[in-house]
Design a protein around this motif. Structure first.
Motif, PDB file in Angstrom:
ATOM      1  N   ILE A   1       0.838  -1.196   0.000  1.00  0.00           N
ATOM      2  CA  ILE A   1       0.000   0.000   0.000  1.00  0.00           C
ATOM      3  C   ILE A   1       0.874   1.248   0.000  1.00  0.00           C
ATOM      4  O   ILE A   1       0.644   2.192  -0.757  1.00  0.00           O
ATOM      5  N   PHE A   2       1.910   1.260   0.820  1.00  0.00           N
ATOM      6  CA  PHE A   2       2.809   2.410   0.902  1.00  0.00           C
ATOM      7  C   PHE A   2       3.533   2.641  -0.427  1.00  0.00           C
ATOM      8  O   PHE A   2       3.653   3.774  -0.890  1.00  0.00           O
ATOM      9  N   ILE A   3       4.000   1.578  -1.069  1.00  0.00           N
ATOM     10  CA  ILE A   3       4.730   1.706  -2.335  1.00  0.00           C
ATOM     11  C   ILE A   3       3.825   2.274  -3.425  1.00  0.00           C
ATOM     12  O   ILE A   3       4.229   3.175  -4.174  1.00  0.00           O
ATOM     13  N   VAL A   4       2.598   1.784  -3.513  1.00  0.00           N
ATOM     14  CA  VAL A   4       1.682   2.288  -4.544  1.00  0.00           C
ATOM     15  C   VAL A   4       1.353   3.753  -4.293  1.00  0.00           C
ATOM     16  O   VAL A   4       1.297   4.561  -5.232  1.00  0.00           O
ATOM     17  N   LEU A   5       1.155   4.130  -3.030  1.00  0.00           N
ATOM     18  CA  LEU A   5       0.873   5.535  -2.719  1.00  0.00           C
ATOM     19  C   LEU A   5       2.040   6.436  -3.094  1.00  0.00           C
ATOM     20  O   LEU A   5       1.857   7.512  -3.660  1.00  0.00           O
ATOM     21  N   MET A   6       3.255   6.004  -2.802  1.00  0.00           N
ATOM     22  CA  MET A   6       4.420   6.826  -3.117  1.00  0.00           C
ATOM     23  C   MET A   6       4.647   6.928  -4.629  1.00  0.00           C
ATOM     24  O   MET A   6       5.014   7.991  -5.135  1.00  0.00           O
TER      25      MET A   6
ATOM     26  N   LEU B   1      -3.604  11.957 -13.625  1.00  0.00           N
ATOM     27  CA  LEU B   1      -3.638  10.510 -13.425  1.00  0.00           C
ATOM     28  C   LEU B   1      -3.004  10.128 -12.087  1.00  0.00           C
ATOM     29  O   LEU B   1      -3.547   9.300 -11.343  1.00  0.00           O
ATOM     30  N   GLY B   2      -1.881  10.747 -11.773  1.00  0.00           N
ATOM     31  CA  GLY B   2      -1.222  10.461 -10.494  1.00  0.00           C
ATOM     32  C   GLY B   2      -2.058  10.895  -9.301  1.00  0.00           C
ATOM     33  O   GLY B   2      -2.137  10.197  -8.289  1.00  0.00           O
ATOM     34  N   THR B   3      -2.717  12.034  -9.430  1.00  0.00           N
ATOM     35  CA  THR B   3      -3.548  12.536  -8.334  1.00  0.00           C
ATOM     36  C   THR B   3      -4.769  11.644  -8.108  1.00  0.00           C
ATOM     37  O   THR B   3      -5.094  11.296  -6.968  1.00  0.00           O
ATOM     38  N   VAL B   4      -5.426  11.275  -9.203  1.00  0.00           N
ATOM     39  CA  VAL B   4      -6.586  10.388  -9.086  1.00  0.00           C
ATOM     40  C   VAL B   4      -6.155   9.042  -8.512  1.00  0.00           C
ATOM     41  O   VAL B   4      -6.832   8.464  -7.651  1.00  0.00           O
ATOM     42  N   GLY B   5      -5.017   8.542  -8.963  1.00  0.00           N
ATOM     43  CA  GLY B   5      -4.505   7.280  -8.433  1.00  0.00           C
ATOM     44  C   GLY B   5      -4.179   7.355  -6.963  1.00  0.00           C
ATOM     45  O   GLY B   5      -4.492   6.449  -6.186  1.00  0.00           O
ATOM     46  N   PHE B   6      -3.563   8.457  -6.545  1.00  0.00           N
ATOM     47  CA  PHE B   6      -3.180   8.625  -5.144  1.00  0.00           C
ATOM     48  C   PHE B   6      -4.405   8.666  -4.235  1.00  0.00           C
ATOM     49  O   PHE B   6      -4.522   7.886  -3.291  1.00  0.00           O
ATOM     50  N   PHE B   7      -5.328   9.576  -4.530  1.00  0.00           N
ATOM     51  CA  PHE B   7      -6.491   9.709  -3.656  1.00  0.00           C
ATOM     52  C   PHE B   7      -7.453   8.530  -3.801  1.00  0.00           C
ATOM     53  O   PHE B   7      -8.095   8.138  -2.828  1.00  0.00           O
ATOM     54  N   GLY B   8      -7.536   7.957  -4.987  1.00  0.00           N
ATOM     55  CA  GLY B   8      -8.360   6.759  -5.156  1.00  0.00           C
ATOM     56  C   GLY B   8      -7.825   5.598  -4.351  1.00  0.00           C
ATOM     57  O   GLY B   8      -8.574   4.843  -3.727  1.00  0.00           O
ATOM     58  N   TRP B   9      -6.503   5.439  -4.351  1.00  0.00           N
ATOM     59  CA  TRP B   9      -5.888   4.348  -3.598  1.00  0.00           C
ATOM     60  C   TRP B   9      -6.067   4.567  -2.101  1.00  0.00           C
ATOM     61  O   TRP B   9      -6.289   3.620  -1.345  1.00  0.00           O
TER      62      TRP B   9
END
Length: 96
Positions: free
Chosen positions: A16-21, A55-63
């Motif tokens: 989870i931490f790796i995907v968020l970073m 894309l990165g922002t949506v991925g971050f907050f979605g995750w």
């Protein structure tokens, strides 16, 4: 057995931490590319950077939204919180 399951939870937490970073890095990098494209007057670079940042922002907050409760349940934080509340309410009922 307990030690083995704890390692699994540490692995999930690390994933989870790796995907968020990675998502956060993608968002910041895309914003920098968009800024450079805007400063140099390159509309295609600006548009690509903006798309990457979005894309990165949506991925971050979605995750975060998708895994926030999941991580809490897997790590036992939600269950511990409920058990503390139940213990308090039973203690109050016993005192009354």
């Amino acid at each position: 057995m307990e030690r083995r399951s704890w390692k699994f939870f540490e692995l999930v937490e690390s994933a989870i931490f790796i995907v968020l970073m990675l998502s956060l890095t993608l968002a910041i990098g895309g914003a920098v590319v968009a800024l450079i494209g805007a400063m140099l007057g390159l509309s295609s670079v600006k548009n690509i950077g903006g798309s990457i940042a979005g894309l990165g922002t949506v991925g971050f907050f979605g995750w975060i939204l998708a895994t926030g409760k999941l991580a809490g349940v897997l790590l036992g934080r939600s269950r511990r919180g409920l058990s503390v509340e139940n213990n308090k309410s039973t203690k109050v009922e016993n005192d009354a």
